[in-house]
Design a protein around this motif. Structure first.
Motif, PDB file in Angstrom:
ATOM      1  N   VAL A   1       0.852  -1.186   0.000  1.00  0.00           N
ATOM      2  CA  VAL A   1       0.000   0.000   0.000  1.00  0.00           C
ATOM      3  C   VAL A   1       0.891   1.240   0.000  1.00  0.00           C
ATOM      4  CG1 VAL A   1      -1.852   1.229   1.190  1.00  0.00           C
ATOM      5  CG2 VAL A   1      -1.703  -1.276   1.357  1.00  0.00           C
TER       6      VAL A   1
ATOM      7  N   ASP B   1       1.044   5.554   0.061  1.00  0.00           N
ATOM      8  CA  ASP B   1       0.481   6.898   0.055  1.00  0.00           C
ATOM      9  C   ASP B   1       0.754   7.482  -1.330  1.00  0.00           C
ATOM     10  OD1 ASP B   1      -0.504   9.449   0.979  1.00  0.00           O
ATOM     11  OD2 ASP B   1       1.589  10.069   1.186  1.00  0.00           O
TER      12      ASP B   1
ATOM     13  N   ASN C   1      -3.567   4.387  -0.788  1.00  0.00           N
ATOM     14  CA  ASN C   1      -4.441   4.899   0.267  1.00  0.00           C
ATOM     15  C   ASN C   1      -4.079   6.365   0.460  1.00  0.00           C
ATOM     16  OD1 ASN C   1      -4.956   4.158   3.827  1.00  0.00           O
ATOM     17  ND2 ASN C   1      -6.215   5.286   2.386  1.00  0.00           N
TER      18      ASN C   1
ATOM     19  N   VAL D   1      -7.832   3.926  -3.023  1.00  0.00           N
ATOM     20  CA  VAL D   1      -8.803   4.365  -2.024  1.00  0.00           C
ATOM     21  C   VAL D   1      -8.496   5.813  -1.669  1.00  0.00           C
ATOM     22  CG1 VAL D   1      -9.710   4.022   0.303  1.00  0.00           C
ATOM     23  CG2 VAL D   1      -9.113   2.043  -1.110  1.00  0.00           C
TER      24      VAL D   1
ATOM     25  N   LYS E   1      -7.287   8.963   6.566  1.00  0.00           N
ATOM     26  CA  LYS E   1      -6.127   8.772   7.442  1.00  0.00           C
ATOM     27  C   LYS E   1      -5.989   9.961   8.399  1.00  0.00           C
ATOM     28  CE  LYS E   1      -3.423   8.562   3.868  1.00  0.00           C
ATOM     29  NZ  LYS E   1      -2.252   8.469   2.972  1.00  0.00           N
TER      30      LYS E   1
ATOM     31  N   GLY F   1      -9.402   3.117   5.381  1.00  0.00           N
ATOM     32  CA  GLY F   1      -8.951   2.940   4.004  1.00  0.00           C
ATOM     33  C   GLY F   1      -8.026   1.750   3.862  1.00  0.00           C
ATOM     34  N   ALA F   2      -7.060   1.639   4.766  1.00  0.00           N
ATOM     35  CA  ALA F   2      -6.125   0.515   4.726  1.00  0.00           C
ATOM     36  C   ALA F   2      -6.848  -0.806   4.962  1.00  0.00           C
ATOM     37  CB  ALA F   2      -5.025   0.714   5.766  1.00  0.00           C
TER      38      ALA F   2
ATOM     39  N   ILE G   1      -8.653  -1.997   1.922  1.00  0.00           N
ATOM     40  CA  ILE G   1      -7.728  -2.591   0.955  1.00  0.00           C
ATOM     41  C   ILE G   1      -7.430  -4.038   1.332  1.00  0.00           C
ATOM     42  CG2 ILE G   1      -5.345  -2.507   0.116  1.00  0.00           C
ATOM     43  CD1 ILE G   1      -5.599   0.597   0.325  1.00  0.00           C
TER      44      ILE G   1
ATOM     45  N   ASP H   1       0.141   8.655   7.671  1.00  0.00           N
ATOM     46  CA  ASP H   1       0.400   7.334   7.098  1.00  0.00           C
ATOM     47  C   ASP H   1       0.846   6.355   8.180  1.00  0.00           C
ATOM     48  OD1 ASP H   1      -0.103   8.298   4.481  1.00  0.00           O
ATOM     49  OD2 ASP H   1       1.960   9.006   4.317  1.00  0.00           O
TER      50      ASP H   1
END
Length: 220
Positions: free
Chosen positions: A23, A25, A121, A145, A154, A159-160, A163, A183
């Protein structure tokens, strides 16, 4: 608690061989978008009769969601009007201010070739997909996302976690690469191992400064 503390180290790093979901940022990691983000804020603020972003809140606005940033810049006033302007903003006005981070295109290609799933994300709006497509990075990702896709952006982990759910993965099956405290907190709150990019102030399992130095082993 992350294993390597808070000190950045200029060295090679190896993607865990059991990390099947990576994932990222977006702003500050995939793309250098500082100038473009600040410019968009200031264009919309000017259209609504507000002063440009004060220097002391620029970083907070950059790493947060657009809605939170406008609320901070306007002291809560006219946020919905600002969000309407954002939804219709012509991103071609700032396309020359957006640059792909060195080495990221090659790293994404190597990760995808290894069979790993790739995700973004971001606290950016849904238009982030258009921006990634414009710089030819969207093709690498299985899912993106944005802040528009979740109730809480975040550092909330929603969001994470969405995923992970999309790939039927556990937190230990993933790796989160970011550059901000939002993050780091999102990864921590989701239980995902975290790597910090170009930010030695963050506590992370690894600190990386050059994507070309990231090695991608076969996926086990």
């Amino acid at each position: 608690m992350h294993g390597t503390g808070c000190a950045a180290r200029a060295r090679h790093a190896t993607i865990p061989d059991d990390a099947r979901v990576v994932v990222f940022d977006c702003d500050g990691v995939l793309i250098d978008s500082w100038d473009s983000i600040i410019s968009i804020y200031n264009c919309i603020l000017a259209d609504l009769g507000f002063a440009p972003l004060k220097q002391e809140i620029q970083r907070t606005c950059f790493i947060g969601s657009w809605r939170d940033g406008f609320a901070l810049a306007m002291d809560g006033a006219n946020v919905e009007r600002a969000m309407e302007r954002l939804r219709s903003f012509d991103y071609s006005r700032v396309s020359g201010l957006i640059h792909v981070m060195p080495g990221i295109d090659d790293l994404l290609a190597r990760l995808a070739a290894s069979g790993r799933k790739l995700a973004v994300n971001t606290n950016g709006a849904s238009e982030q997909r258009q921006i990634l497509a414009r710089v030819d990075l969207l093709k690498h990702f299985d899912i993106v996302v944005t802040a528009d896709d979740v109730t809480h952006p975040k550092p909330n982990p929603s969001g994470a976690l969405s995923i992970l759910a999309a790939f039927e993965a556990e937190p230990d099956d993933a790796l989160f690469i970011g550059d901000s405290s939002n993050d780091q907190k999102a990864a921590d709150n989701a239980g995902i191992p975290f790597w910090a990019y170009n930010n030695p102030r963050l506590c992370a399992d690894e600190h990386i400064t050059d994507f070309a130095l990231v090695e991608v082993p076969p996926l086990v």
